[in-house]
Design a protein around this motif. Structure first.
Motif, short mmCIF file in Angstrom:
data_model
loop_
_atom_site.label_atom_id
_atom_site.label_comp_id
_atom_site.label_asym_id
_atom_site.label_seq_id
_atom_site.Cartn_x
_atom_site.Cartn_y
_atom_site.Cartn_z
N PRO A 104 75.91 -4.65 31.53
CA PRO A 104 76.59 -5.45 30.49
C PRO A 104 77.65 -4.65 29.72
O PRO A 104 78.65 -5.22 29.29
N ILE A 105 77.43 -3.32 29.59
CA ILE A 105 78.43 -2.49 28.91
C ILE A 105 79.71 -2.42 29.74
O ILE A 105 80.82 -2.49 29.21
N LEU A 108 81.58 -5.47 29.24
CA LEU A 108 82.25 -5.43 27.94
C LEU A 108 83.53 -4.61 28.02
O LEU A 108 84.56 -4.97 27.42
N TRP A 109 83.50 -3.51 28.77
CA TRP A 109 84.67 -2.64 28.88
C TRP A 109 85.74 -3.21 29.81
O TRP A 109 86.93 -3.20 29.48
N GLY A 111 85.60 -6.37 31.39
CA GLY A 111 85.66 -7.83 31.50
C GLY A 111 85.03 -8.31 32.80
O GLY A 111 84.30 -7.57 33.47
N SER A 116 84.32 -3.99 36.75
CA SER A 116 82.99 -3.87 36.15
C SER A 116 81.92 -3.77 37.23
O SER A 116 80.95 -3.00 37.10
#
Length: 246
Positions: A104-105, A108-109, A111, A116
């Motif tokens: 999930p991080i 977040l970074w 998208g 990711s």
């Protein structure tokens, strides 16, 4: 004989699964292998033409980054003790954090882009390639290296003509682990945040309580993992023809 035994075990497992699923009678929770195959055939165009290429691209990019960076760091660690002492604990620590917590991080970074998912794949495949290659480069015998030196060989000659051939079996062992983990990494990344891919499709079908459709992309992912493993094995056998197998 070994292949026959494997086929018998697989056939027995699928038969037990088929019988158990039919007795259980809840296909949305435990579909039978036949139901999964039928659903796969119904969804074959969507799975193979739309979602499979996305997952393959993630796997290929992630493996390429892991191979290049992992091999480079392994070479640095084997040739520079200071770098080894600094990086080796970090490599180990990178595997202590659960991938499911970092995914999930990365979303977040980066998208919902492919990067990711690539980041998750790299994190999960980087370690076996680096560590196995480093172990291979470090496994050379000192007396043989000293023999090379007495015969006028340079450090470059020793590296390319002795250390690299010695490390290649270890490198391919790491690759066999990495290619199977790459499928898991790509699926995890797509499961937690994606707009396409086999992992994304499986998660979407789960929300629709379509058990057979959840298992169908898993079947494709398994086939991809097996195919990649076979490819690495073929390359290994052609590259290491000099190695004598018992």
């Amino acid at each position: 004989m070994k292949n026959t035994a494997s086929l018998v075990i697989i056939a027995g497992f699928l038969s037990i699964w088929e019988l158990g699923a039919r007795l259980y009678g809840k296909a949305f929770i435990l579909p039978s292998p036949i139901q999964i195959f039928i659903r796969f055939w119904e969804l074959r165009e969507v799975l193979l033409l739309k979602h499979l290429p996305v997952t393959l691209m993630t796997i290929i990019i992630g493996l390429a980054i892991s191979i290049i960076s992992g091999t480079a760091i392994a070479v640095l660690m084997s040739s520079r003790p200071g770098i080894r002492k600094a990086l080796y604990p970090i490599l180990i620590a990178s595997q202590m954090v659960p991938i499911i917590a970092l995914a999930p991080i990365f979303v977040l970074w980066f998208g919902y882009t492919i990067w990711s998912k690539v980041a998750v794949t790299v994190l999960i495949t980087f370690f076996p390639i680096t560590v196995n290659t480093f172990d291979g480069l470090s496994s050379g015998k000192k007396d043989i290296q000293e023999l090379f030196l007495t015969m006028g060989a340079s450090k470059k000659d020793i590296f390319y003509k002795y250390s690299v051939p010695t490390a290649l079996p270890h490198f391919f062992s790491g690759m066999k682990v990495a290619v199977t983990l790459s499928v898991i990494g790509a699926a995890i990344g797509e499961w937690l945040g994606a707009q396409a891919g086999l992992g994304y499709f499986s998660r979407r079908m789960m929300t629709q309580f379509d058990g057979a459709a959840v298992f169908a992309p898993i079947f494709v992912l398994s086939a991809v993992g097996i195919g990649l493993f076979i490819c690495v094995t073929i390359i290994e056998n052609r590259t290491l023809k000099w190695r004598i197998k018992n």
